[in-house]
Design an enzyme around this catalytic site. Structure first.
Site, PDB file in Angstrom:
ATOM      1  N   TYR A  53      14.281 -16.055 -11.938  1.00  0.00           N
ATOM      2  CA  TYR A  53      14.245 -16.167 -10.468  1.00  0.00           C
ATOM      3  C   TYR A  53      15.407 -15.387  -9.884  1.00  0.00           C
ATOM      4  CZ  TYR A  53      10.711 -18.660  -7.945  1.00  0.00           C
ATOM      5  OH  TYR A  53       9.542 -18.960  -7.291  1.00  0.00           O
ATOM      6  N   GLU A  55      15.768 -14.544  -6.111  1.00  0.00           N
ATOM      7  CA  GLU A  55      15.677 -14.384  -4.647  1.00  0.00           C
ATOM      8  C   GLU A  55      16.942 -13.721  -4.127  1.00  0.00           C
ATOM      9  OE1 GLU A  55      14.889 -18.212  -2.945  1.00  0.00           O
ATOM     10  OE2 GLU A  55      12.766 -18.129  -3.461  1.00  0.00           O
ATOM     11  N   ASP A 199       1.472   4.795   5.436  1.00  0.00           N
ATOM     12  CA  ASP A 199       1.037   4.018   4.272  1.00  0.00           C
ATOM     13  C   ASP A 199       0.447   5.019   3.286  1.00  0.00           C
ATOM     14  OD1 ASP A 199      -0.268   2.526   2.396  1.00  0.00           O
ATOM     15  OD2 ASP A 199      -1.311   1.226   3.822  1.00  0.00           O
ATOM     16  N   THR A 225       1.677   1.509  -2.457  1.00  0.00           N
ATOM     17  CA  THR A 225       1.439   0.770  -3.689  1.00  0.00           C
ATOM     18  C   THR A 225       2.041   1.598  -4.812  1.00  0.00           C
ATOM     19  OG1 THR A 225      -0.670   1.878  -4.049  1.00  0.00           O
ATOM     20  CG2 THR A 225      -0.761  -0.233  -2.904  1.00  0.00           C
ATOM     21  N   LYS A 228      -1.588   3.241  -7.860  1.00  0.00           N
ATOM     22  CA  LYS A 228      -2.704   4.187  -7.689  1.00  0.00           C
ATOM     23  C   LYS A 228      -2.285   5.537  -8.297  1.00  0.00           C
ATOM     24  CE  LYS A 228      -4.442   1.375  -3.926  1.00  0.00           C
ATOM     25  NZ  LYS A 228      -4.780   1.254  -2.498  1.00  0.00           N
ATOM     26  N   ARG A 234       0.898  -2.862 -10.893  1.00  0.00           N
ATOM     27  CA  ARG A 234       0.415  -3.313  -9.585  1.00  0.00           C
ATOM     28  C   ARG A 234       1.610  -3.793  -8.778  1.00  0.00           C
ATOM     29  NH1 ARG A 234      -4.662  -2.898 -10.463  1.00  0.00           N
ATOM     30  NH2 ARG A 234      -5.055  -3.036  -8.253  1.00  0.00           N
TER      31      ARG A 234
HETATM   32  C1  LIG Z   1      -4.814   0.146  -1.667  1.00  0.00           C
HETATM   33  C2  LIG Z   1      -4.258   0.199  -0.320  1.00  0.00           C
HETATM   34  C3  LIG Z   1      -3.490  -0.866   0.198  1.00  0.00           C
HETATM   35  C4  LIG Z   1      -3.442  -2.252  -0.419  1.00  0.00           C
HETATM   36  O1  LIG Z   1      -2.951  -2.408  -1.621  1.00  0.00           O
HETATM   37  P1  LIG Z   1      -3.150  -3.789  -2.425  1.00  0.00           P
HETATM   38  O2  LIG Z   1      -2.131  -3.644  -3.497  1.00  0.00           O
HETATM   39  O3  LIG Z   1      -4.559  -3.793  -2.881  1.00  0.00           O
HETATM   40  O4  LIG Z   1      -2.856  -4.910  -1.485  1.00  0.00           O
HETATM   41  C5  LIG Z   1      -2.876  -0.700   1.425  1.00  0.00           C
HETATM   42  N1  LIG Z   1      -3.021   0.444   2.125  1.00  0.00           N
HETATM   43  C6  LIG Z   1      -3.777   1.467   1.673  1.00  0.00           C
HETATM   44  C7  LIG Z   1      -3.895   2.703   2.502  1.00  0.00           C
HETATM   45  C8  LIG Z   1      -4.431   1.376   0.450  1.00  0.00           C
HETATM   46  O5  LIG Z   1      -5.208   2.369   0.038  1.00  0.00           O
END
Ligand SMILES: *Cc1c(COP(=O)(O)O)cnc(C)c1O
Length: 412
Positions: A53, A55, A199, A225, A228, A234
């Site tokens: 932990y 925090e 994003d 993220t 990807k 993840r």
């Molecule tokens: C995949 C994605 C997310 C969300 O990611 P998670 O890890 O599935 O919550 C947010 N914004 C965009 C543009 C994405 O493609």
């Protein structure tokens, strides 16, 4: 990996893991948001760091015994800063949607006006869709792509921004295959006094490799993220200008989250280390070459690609002229061992559960080592499957061919 304990202690769960491993090995992954992490990233996730932990942040924890956790979080932060030329990075967000929640929480009050791309035009649920917290808590105004060109019309974005005077403008998408004009977004935001939020969940790996324009030096705040194109565990990170560092950190913890997942932080650090190498840059370049080849081959076979091509790792195929829906195509491709995801097309007349298109991406197959020659075969398989959707014999023959190729390109 060594699964001895799992196999002995819990055969029920172990069986599922093995089945999924076999599926991943024998099938082809064209889902644009998926990838295969390296063995080093997987090993980092399976370490004792999961027991801790912590925090708070390095040097300021609410629990004892964090001297080594501080080290790993600092390594992850420094590598991410270098990778994206970021002034400040928070590596604790648990996933993309929670990261975006923290960004909104850091900059907005409930009810504030925000501009985001509409979901069926390539945006993400967390960019203001009515069924998502973002659309419920904030007053999202949605912009669209130009139906004819399939591209974001920046004049239209400027018009909407001038009319609506949003507090924040969101750019960066889930199903958009073209370069994004970050500078223009920034100009529009400055004119109307809005924060800029990028994003880059989908394209982060390509941006880290400097193959797509990087919004981090331009925008106020950027989330991504890590699982990807960036090919990590993840999870997610948030990057921002120094002046917003403390409000972002407070929004993540204690605002949104409790303790960080330290084993995942370690795996993020490993993935960022990989992404800084020349090997990764070559990998990212091949992702784009493969996506371009796939788009060209499909167009040659009579498929309509939204925006007539791609600058990144993905494309949305409009199947209207093929007399088949996105869901049907997804199901047919499943029968030959190819995973893809149904997708809306801009202005889709069909419902989201059974939309007009499919989204295809090359990050995962590129990790397996597939190149242009393999991509050309994959395009023909996709077309042959769709043209022979009622011919089970043909489909099972294609499935064998797909499996053969997968076996020749093992997952790392
Ligand atoms: C995949 C994605 C997310 C969300 O990611 P998670 O890890 O599935 O919550 C947010 N914004 C965009 C543009 C994405 O493609």
């Amino acid at each position: 990996m060594n699964y001895d304990h799992l196999a002995n202690q819990d055969p029920e769960v172990f069986k599922v893991v093995l089945e999924e491993e076999k599926r991943q090995n024998e099938e082809m992954e064209l889902i644009a948001s998926e990838n295969y992490v390296s063995p080093a990233v997987r090993e980092a996730m399976a370490t004792v760091l999961t027991n801790k932990y912590s925090e708070g942040y390095p040097g300021k924890r609410y629990y004892g015994g964090n001297q080594f956790i501080d080290d790993v979080e600092n390594i992850a932060r420094e590598r991410a800063k270098k990778l994206f030329s970021a002034e400040h990075v928070n590596v604790q967000p648990l996933s993309g949607s929670p990261a975006n929640a923290a960004v909104y929480f850091a900059f907005l009050e409930p009810g504030d006006k925000v501009l985001g791309l509409k979901l069926d035009h390539g945006g993400h649920l967390s960019h203001g869709h009515p069924v998502n917290f973002s659309g419920m808590l904030y007053n999202f105004i949605q912009y669209e792509v130009d139906i004819k060109s399939g591209r974001i019309d920046m004049d239209e974005v400027a018009n909407i921004a001038r009319r609506e005077k949003p507090k924040m403008i969101v750019a960066g998408y889930s199903a958009y295959s073209r370069e994004i004009e970050w500078e223009k977004f920034k100009e529009i935001a400055d004119e109307v006094g809005a924060y800029t939020f990028a994003d880059i969940a989908h394209t982060a790996g390509l941006i880290a490799a400097r193959l797509l324009n990087n919004p981090v030096p331009i925008f106020d705040v950027v989330s991504t993220t890590t699982h990807k194109t960036l090919r990590g565990p993840r999870g997610a990170i948030i990057m921002c200008k120094k002046e917003y560092a403390s409000q972002i950190d407070k929004a993540v913890f204690p605002g949104m989250q409790g303790g960080p997942h330290d084993h995942i932080t370690a795996a993020k650090a490993v993935a960022f280390g990989e992404a800084l190498t020349q090997d990764f840059k070559n990998y990212a370049a091949q992702i784009i070459k493969n996506a371009r080849t796939l788009a060209e081959e499909l167009m040659n076979l009579g498929y309509k690609i939204i925006s007539d091509g791609t600058d990144n790792h993905l494309m949305v195929v409009d199947l209207t002229n093929k007399g088949i829906s996105g869901r049907e195509a997804e199901e047919i491709l499943d029968k030959i061992g190819i995973s893809a995801s149904r997708s809306t097309i801009p202005g889709d007349p069909r419902p989201p559960f059974n939309p007009s298109g499919i989204r295809l991406g090359t990050p995962a197959i590129t990790t397996r080592g597939m190149k242009e020659d393999e991509i050309k075969k994959i395009a023909v398989w996709i077309d042959t499957a769709i043209n022979n959707k009622d011919n089970p014999q043909k489909l099972s023959q294609l499935k064998e061919e797909v499996k053969e190729m997968c076996k020749a390109f093992p997952i790392p």
